[in-house]
Design a protein around this motif. Sequence first.
Motif, short mmCIF file in Angstrom:
data_model
loop_
_atom_site.label_atom_id
_atom_site.label_comp_id
_atom_site.label_asym_id
_atom_site.label_seq_id
_atom_site.Cartn_x
_atom_site.Cartn_y
_atom_site.Cartn_z
N ARG A 59 55.61 64.31 59.00
CA ARG A 59 56.02 64.88 57.72
C ARG A 59 55.76 63.91 56.59
N VAL A 60 55.61 64.49 55.41
CA VAL A 60 55.26 63.72 54.21
C VAL A 60 56.33 63.98 53.16
N ALA A 61 56.68 62.92 52.41
CA ALA A 61 57.66 63.07 51.33
C ALA A 61 56.97 63.70 50.12
N TRP A 62 57.48 64.84 49.67
CA TRP A 62 56.96 65.51 48.47
C TRP A 62 57.99 65.46 47.37
N LEU A 63 57.52 65.19 46.17
CA LEU A 63 58.39 65.15 45.00
C LEU A 63 58.31 66.48 44.27
N TRP A 64 59.48 67.02 43.91
CA TRP A 64 59.58 68.32 43.25
C TRP A 64 60.23 68.17 41.89
N ALA A 65 59.77 68.96 40.95
CA ALA A 65 60.35 68.99 39.61
C ALA A 65 61.00 70.35 39.39
N TYR A 66 62.22 70.32 38.88
CA TYR A 66 63.00 71.54 38.64
C TYR A 66 63.16 71.75 37.14
N PRO A 67 62.53 72.81 36.60
CA PRO A 67 62.66 73.07 35.16
C PRO A 67 64.10 73.44 34.78
N LYS A 68 64.45 73.10 33.55
CA LYS A 68 65.76 73.51 33.01
C LYS A 68 65.88 75.02 33.09
N GLY A 69 67.10 75.50 33.28
CA GLY A 69 67.33 76.93 33.27
C GLY A 69 67.03 77.61 34.58
N GLY A 70 66.80 76.83 35.63
CA GLY A 70 66.65 77.42 36.95
C GLY A 70 65.29 77.99 37.28
N GLY A 71 64.24 77.52 36.59
CA GLY A 71 62.90 77.96 36.95
C GLY A 71 62.50 77.48 38.34
N ALA A 72 61.45 78.07 38.90
CA ALA A 72 60.99 77.68 40.22
C ALA A 72 60.48 76.24 40.20
N PRO A 73 60.81 75.45 41.21
CA PRO A 73 60.32 74.07 41.25
C PRO A 73 58.82 74.02 41.48
N PHE A 74 58.20 72.95 41.01
CA PHE A 74 56.77 72.76 41.31
C PHE A 74 56.57 71.38 41.92
N ALA A 75 55.53 71.28 42.76
CA ALA A 75 55.25 70.01 43.43
C ALA A 75 54.61 69.03 42.45
N VAL A 76 55.16 67.84 42.36
CA VAL A 76 54.56 66.80 41.53
C VAL A 76 53.50 66.06 42.32
N GLY A 77 53.78 65.82 43.59
CA GLY A 77 52.80 65.15 44.44
C GLY A 77 53.45 64.61 45.70
N ALA A 78 52.62 64.14 46.61
CA ALA A 78 53.10 63.58 47.87
C ALA A 78 53.27 62.08 47.71
N LEU A 79 54.43 61.59 48.11
CA LEU A 79 54.68 60.15 48.06
C LEU A 79 54.42 59.57 49.44
N GLY A 80 53.19 59.74 49.90
CA GLY A 80 52.85 59.29 51.25
C GLY A 80 52.96 57.79 51.41
N GLY A 81 52.80 57.05 50.32
CA GLY A 81 52.86 55.60 50.41
C GLY A 81 54.24 55.05 50.68
#
Length: 130
Positions: A51-73
């Motif tokens: 498994r890989v660590a993925w960073l997610w961003a959550y918009p204000k107001g409860g919008g759907a999260p989007f992937a910022v990128g994989a923190l594989g390092g």
Amino acid sequence: GHETLREELPASYVGLLSDSAGQPALLLSSRRQGRVLTAKLLRPLPAPAGRVAWLWAYPKGGGAPFAVGALGGLAALPGGTGSTRLPLAEAAEKLFFSVDRLGLSFEPAGPAPAAPAGELVLAGPCVKLW
């Protein structure tokens, strides 16, 4: 006072992600106009096998999260702490201007997931420093 501090610190987005016990585990920062996110691991964060660590961003107001990128390092850092850099698809200002929370989940290796499959192992606020 505050004015001198503001001059020393570049305009940045900063996130502090904590684990379920509330212990800070990951410090994220990016210059406002930058296209690199620096991730500093404050304590070991072992990734489950395959498994890989993925960073997610959550918009204000409860919008759907989007992937910022994989923190594989992260998993490869000696002793489980240290920092790694993640290239951003766009300037931080574009990605994070409406984001107030960040999260980290472990996802199966492969293409970018559309949404976090597992629970967030880390989560915390995303703040603007300027």
